[in-house]
Structure formats: structure tokens, C-alpha cells
Design an enzyme around this catalytic site. Structure first.
Site, PDB file in Angstrom:
ATOM      1  N   ASN A   9      40.200  62.950  44.449  1.00  0.00           N
ATOM      2  CA  ASN A   9      40.742  64.271  44.740  1.00  0.00           C
ATOM      3  C   ASN A   9      39.824  65.401  44.298  1.00  0.00           C
ATOM      4  OD1 ASN A   9      43.505  63.798  45.886  1.00  0.00           O
ATOM      5  ND2 ASN A   9      43.761  62.680  43.977  1.00  0.00           N
ATOM      6  N   ASP A 117      42.052  54.162  44.306  1.00  0.00           N
ATOM      7  CA  ASP A 117      41.339  54.156  43.031  1.00  0.00           C
ATOM      8  C   ASP A 117      42.043  53.282  42.000  1.00  0.00           C
ATOM      9  OD1 ASP A 117      43.492  55.921  43.020  1.00  0.00           O
ATOM     10  OD2 ASP A 117      42.482  57.459  41.835  1.00  0.00           O
TER      11      ASP A 117
END
Length: 265
Positions: A9, A117
Site C-alpha cells: 500500500n 503480503d
């Protein structure tokens, strides 16, 4: 060589892996680069930036013959795929899809919502450590993930990341200054000025949150648990807490390389 791309992000990390000598060996990282995540960035922009960095490290675009992408930012995926096909001449593997499926049991209510992730962290941690694991990842959010001794994901916690918490504090309180995230000058938790008080609240407050949650999670699991920390801020906190059994800053990238190596077998 394998180009592993971890699109988070906040940042996208590109890592170049030298292949290992045996099939299924993920190899080792030769170099890595980081750039701010911007879904509007085009494949051409990535290519110019990355080509220059490759040359600075003594590599050429032709050295890359394989690409794997893991992303939690769907809007960034298309341009990264174009980067792989147009500039490296390879069809990229997307982590979690096709032959690069996670290969771990997701024993939770909404397995489809698990971020790439977090899955990659668990794959890498399980490959390196035995037994029950608790993985703490310091990213935009701070995540706590539990994977059992059989390699199954059992659930976890999502907490605001430390940078996110600090940004929210400064944005909402007009008189508070923006400070760097660092350990306080002393171990005292009674600050004598505004900056000290903020640093204590952020640093020691975050350690107290982690220690409290880890203790509760270990009690709930009821078996010995190894705690593995990853993310850039892990090394900042390990100096003042003993909850980490291992700190592995490249865990997500290692997960990408392991996933790609498995797909080759």
C-alpha cells in the site's frame, strides 16, 4: 534471474534473485529497490527507473528471465504486468493464482480476503521455522498472523500501522508537531516536553500494544509459539522488547521467491 515485485500500500519493492543450484531452491537476493506505490505510474515509467538501477548494480534487463508479482493494490497490477511483458519479455506469475497458488490451508472465515503480503510472509516463515508461528509485519497496517505447526493459517489481527497512527494524531491535533519515529532518548515513560511525550506515546505505546497482544495470542494458542517479525520497523523495536524470536526484514520477498520456485517443480 528472478525479479520479485512486492506491491504494498505504501511502497513497491523490486528484488533481483540469483537462482539456487537445485530445483525448488528460491535462491538469494542480489539487490533490491523501493519506490512509492502509485497506481497511476505506467509501465514505461517503471522501466526507465528500473533499467537505470539495474545498470548501476552491474545488471542488464536481459538478465531477468522470470517475474513474479505479489500485490495488495489491485490497481497497480496491470502496469506491473505490462512492465514484465513489454520490457522483460516474460509473462509474469501472479502470487496466489494458477501454479503459484498459496499452497497453505486457510482455516479462516473469509480466506479470499487474505492479503498477498500476509500469505507470502507465512509461506516464507513456515519454510524457515518449525512449529506454531506468530508473524508480525510492520507495514501500512501492523498485522499479526498465526500459522500452526502443520502450515495452516488460523487467523490474526490487523492494527493501525505506526506511521498511520502518527499521521492521524498530527492531523487531528493542530498544535502537535510532526516527529520522526525513533526510540526515546531515555527509558522514562514520563515525558518532560511535547516531543518527548509524543515519542513515548508512539514508541512505548506500540511496544505495550504488541507485548499485550502477543501474550494474549500465545495464551489462546496454548502451545509454544515462535514470533517472527518483518518490515522495516521491526529492527527499531527489537532493541527494547524480547517478544521477537527472529527478525527477517525480507520475509515477503522470500515468500515470492519460494512460491515461484515451487511452481517450477
Amino acid at each position: 534471474m528472478l525479479l520479485a515485485i512486492d506491491a504494498g500500500n505504501t511502497n513497491i519493492v523490486f528484488a533481483l534473485f540469483e537462482p539456487g543450484p537445485e530445483p525448488g531452491d528460491p535462491g538469494r537476493i542480489r539487490t533490491r529497490w523501493r519506490i512509492t506505490t502509485d497506481p497511476r505510474r505506467t509501465a514505461d515509467e517503471y522501466a526507465v527507473w528500473l533499467s537505470q538501477l539495474l545498470q548501476l548494480e552491474g545488471f542488464e534487463r536481459g538478465d531477468v528471465n522470470d517475474v513474479i508479482i505479489g500485490t495488495v493494490v489491485p490497481r497497480a497490477l496491470h502496469n506491473l504486468e505490462v512492465l514484465a511483458t513489454k520490457y522483460f519479455g516474460v509473462t509474469p506469475v501472479i502470487a496466489g493464482q494458477g501454479d503459484a497458488g498459496w499452497g497453505i490451508a486457510l482455516d479462516v472465515d473469509e480466506p479470499q480476503s487474505l492479503g498477498a503480503d500476509r500469505a507470502l510472509n507465512m509461506i516464507a516463515a513456515h519454510a524457515s521455522h518449525g512449529g506454531d508461528l506468530l508473524i508480525i509485519d510492520f507495514g501500512t497496517a501492523t498485522t499479526f498472523d498465526v500459522i500452526d505447526y502443520r502450515g495452516a493459517y488460523k487467523g490474526g489481527i490487523i492494527a493501525p500501522g505506526i506511521n498511520l497512527s502518527l499521521d492521524a494524531l498530527v492531523s487531528a491535533a493542530a498544535k502537535l508537531p510532526r516527529i520522526a519515529i525513533d526510540e526515546p532518548a531515555t527509558n522514562s515513560v514520563i515525558g518532560r516536553n511535547t516531543v518527548d511525550q509524543m515519542q513515548i506515546g508512539i514508541y512505548w505505546g506500540y511496544i505495550a500494544m504488541m507485548e499485550g497482544l502477543v501474550a494474549r495470542m500465545k495464551a489462546e494458542i496454548g502451545r509454544p509459539v515462535k514470533v517472527v517479525a518483518t518490515g522495516g520497523l521491526a529492527v527499531l523495536f527489537e532493541r527494547h522488547t524480547d517478544i521477537f524470536d527472529a527478525v527477517e526484514t525480507d520475509l515477503t520477498l522470500q515468500g515470492l521467491a519460494i512460491l515461484r520456485a515451487r511452481a517450477h517443480i
